[in-house]
Motif scaffolding. Sequence first.
Motif, PDB file in Angstrom:
ATOM      1  N   SER A   1       0.895  -1.307  -0.029  1.00 52.05           N
ATOM      2  CA  SER A   1      -0.089  -0.104  -0.171  1.00 52.05           C
ATOM      3  C   SER A   1       0.840   1.260  -0.038  1.00 52.05           C
ATOM      4  O   SER A   1       0.456   2.285  -0.441  1.00 52.05           O
ATOM      5  N   ALA A   2       2.058   1.087   0.614  1.00 48.64           N
ATOM      6  CA  ALA A   2       2.988   2.186   0.585  1.00 48.64           C
ATOM      7  C   ALA A   2       3.901   2.504  -0.527  1.00 48.64           C
ATOM      8  O   ALA A   2       4.457   3.447  -0.726  1.00 48.64           O
ATOM      9  N   GLY A   3       3.547   1.729  -1.620  1.00 47.59           N
ATOM     10  CA  GLY A   3       4.346   1.609  -2.716  1.00 47.59           C
ATOM     11  C   GLY A   3       5.370   0.590  -2.910  1.00 47.59           C
ATOM     12  O   GLY A   3       5.995   0.558  -4.140  1.00 47.59           O
TER      13      GLY A   3
ATOM     14  N   ARG B   1      12.244   1.992   7.566  1.00 55.42           N
ATOM     15  CA  ARG B   1      11.686   3.551   7.575  1.00 55.42           C
ATOM     16  C   ARG B   1      10.438   3.419   6.754  1.00 55.42           C
ATOM     17  O   ARG B   1       9.433   4.300   7.248  1.00 55.42           O
ATOM     18  N   GLU B   2      10.108   2.771   5.915  1.00 52.15           N
ATOM     19  CA  GLU B   2       9.145   2.931   5.063  1.00 52.15           C
ATOM     20  C   GLU B   2       7.940   2.243   5.861  1.00 52.15           C
ATOM     21  O   GLU B   2       6.612   2.704   6.025  1.00 52.15           O
ATOM     22  N   LEU B   3       8.251   1.164   6.607  1.00 50.27           N
ATOM     23  CA  LEU B   3       7.202   0.664   7.583  1.00 50.27           C
ATOM     24  C   LEU B   3       6.972   1.475   8.685  1.00 50.27           C
ATOM     25  O   LEU B   3       5.759   1.474   9.404  1.00 50.27           O
ATOM     26  N   SER B   4       8.122   2.419   9.285  1.00 50.20           N
ATOM     27  CA  SER B   4       7.693   2.943  10.276  1.00 50.20           C
ATOM     28  C   SER B   4       7.008   4.297  10.036  1.00 50.20           C
ATOM     29  O   SER B   4       5.862   4.533  10.681  1.00 50.20           O
ATOM     30  N   ALA B   5       7.005   4.875   8.598  1.00 53.83           N
ATOM     31  CA  ALA B   5       6.131   5.835   8.362  1.00 53.83           C
ATOM     32  C   ALA B   5       4.496   5.406   8.105  1.00 53.83           C
ATOM     33  O   ALA B   5       3.763   6.160   8.369  1.00 53.83           O
TER      34      ALA B   5
END
Length: 798
Positions: free
Chosen positions: A27-29, A178-182
């Motif tokens: 979902s985040a790309g 970092r993407e999972l954190s965002a």
Amino acid sequence: MKILLSWLNGYIETNLTSDQIGKTLTSAGLEVDAIDKIALKCEGVIVCKVLEVNKHPQADKLCLATVTDGQQTYEVVCGASNCRAGLKTALAPLGARVLDENGQFFTIKKSKIRGIESNGMLCAGDELGLKGVSEGIIELSSDAVEGTDVAKLYDDTVFEISLTPNLGHASSVIGVARELSAATGKKVQYPVVSLTEDHSSPISKAISVEVSNKTDCPRYTCRIIKNITIAPSPDWLKNRLEASGIRSINNVVDVTNYVMHEMGQPLHAFDYDMLADHRLNIRNAKAGEIFISLDGKERTLEEKDLLICDANKAVALAGVMGGINSEVNLGTHNLLLESAYFLPSIIRRTSKRLGLITDASKRFERGCDPNAVIKALDRASMLIQQVAGGQICEGVIDIAAKTFTKKRIICRLSRINRLLGTRLSVGEVETIFNKLDFTTVWDGQDVYTVDVPTYRNDLQEEIDLVEEVARIYGYDNLDRGSNRFSTSTIPPAPIYLFEKEINTRLIAEGLQEFLTCDLIGPSLLDVVGVGEMPEKTWVRVMNPVSIEQSILRTSLLPGLLQVVKYNWDRQNHDIAGFEIGRIHFKEGDHYCEQSMAAIVLSGKSAPHHWDEKAKDSDFYDLKGIVENVLNELRIADISFRPNQLQVFHSGRQASIFAGELEIGSLGEVHPTVLRRLDVPQRILFAEINLHDLYKVKAPESKMHPLPIYPGSERDWTITLKEEIPLADILKAIHTIPSKTLENVSLLDIYRSDKLGQGMKNATLRFMYRDWEKTISQEQVDAEHASILTNIKTNLLIG
């Protein structure tokens, strides 16, 4: 890119399942293509620490190991050469189940080995179901807790992630964290780096570095580590790399790959003693300069290529691959470790031109973080010291052409909401920016001033920040609004609608649609032969990507032959398909493009069935499909006439006519073409010009009433020479005026030695009907006799 869940969990703790993590990342790309589970094949095996190792009194190659699981100690006989005090490894106590050499489970029992009792077994990797592990007993991380079930240490999940070119910042474990954190709001825990340097050996006295091209190499750093020992990597390092799809080489090279996969910063290790005069210079190559890369191949360089050189020679192709003349090997004792930032366009150009694409070049092409080079260098130095020993020289070489500051971008809240159709508040957008590690300043009205970290080189303009808000807020949460449909006032092109109709008809015949490239090349033309289109009619591409895509096709045949060949090589021998596409050619100075429909058959005409033996597709199967399609399109006066095309088998081909207009051709591909293609079975091919076919298509279908009165049939067998087409006989019959003859059809063809060579019997069936009353037998016999006499007289046959 493959990411281990256990590795990811080392930097971010979530309560999400692996499936939920996959969905969140997608979902985040970051598209997650696959999620694979990893599990050991053992039961009851635990982590232990070797306390003491003594020699076995009765065997030179065995030892007595005293191990502990944190609660009790065990005396175990072991034959592994790497068994040593302080090592953490896998203990299979009594009752545990592991694998034997044949891959079968067996249970550990108390036993005596050369007179000494062993209370368990220290396990090698293959005994736990691990592949590609080093010899000897398995070496676990020093962080492994004694008494822990070893299966839990290896109970892992691998995410396979596809990254688009703009996601270079996510091409590492920390990048994904970092993407999972965002997306989740959880904090990233970065690895702690602690170096112990040798103050008696400053790096300034060990190496001299010059950067001649600071434009293409804005930052270059390195460290020196002395007195290392090259050896196989410990299992924790090797297992993580191999589960991530990276081959283990040795402890030093594995650490550089580990840190690259962990932090996204490529590193390279040089044998320090192979660097002439202990000097480095980062310069451009000389035109025609030869460089031998690690894969042993000679590379001819151009002036724009960037090199790492010592005093005498090039030792690495910057950002792409190292040289064989400075390779780290078993004899390496001293190490120079490089971490640099190279201009992405330079690495991309060199990599593409040489066809040398590596994990390092892919990351440099997408852009690395210039402020992370020292962090990655120190992290790798620390790990090398842990797994290979040695002393780290004091200090670090750091040559930077400039200061790398955060990029500042102006972003308007009103524009975010207008483009996304949202009503996000100031605080909501600011929270999203903070999750992404952006620093923001709000002007109190509409504008954010956003400072973007240097690892986000994909963000350049305001619209990029709008996209960041969209993907973190969640595309699924965006209001789609009501669908607005408006039809065009311009009617569709008739040929387009006709192509769609032909497509439907061909699918109804049981054919599968193929799509092949409009571009072909000389090698494919050599297979097909020159064909019927002379070379002067070819349309050539001015700047082709490759020679095999340099000519626009003049027929659909080459591409469909490639399809048959591709499937044959993969043991899919039964082909029944079609393609609707364009062909291109020149007529004088004019360029022409026409829409064509092609059919290809090869192999069996029907799937295997127990009750009916499958037969190979033949000319008449192909002809029947063509006839069915033309009949459905209400094409009148269809005929097939002998043809002499070189690409087809002589005597097994025909031109297709609608009245006197030739609309296509069909036939069996010539055996010479099949031999060139290396396909040892018949291929049938038909091609129809849709522009010509559209001209003769009937505008509408007219219904005819069903007959009220019964008809009467008569059969007639006629002996003909093989060269006489039956179509001529049928055409002649239809020219005879008759009020009662309704239809004539071919019933059977018979060939026999008794008939003589080159002769055949054809049986025709005549249907007679009177639409006013029931037809009488006498009327049928008289009409039938009259027609036969007329045929024999006109065609001079008996």
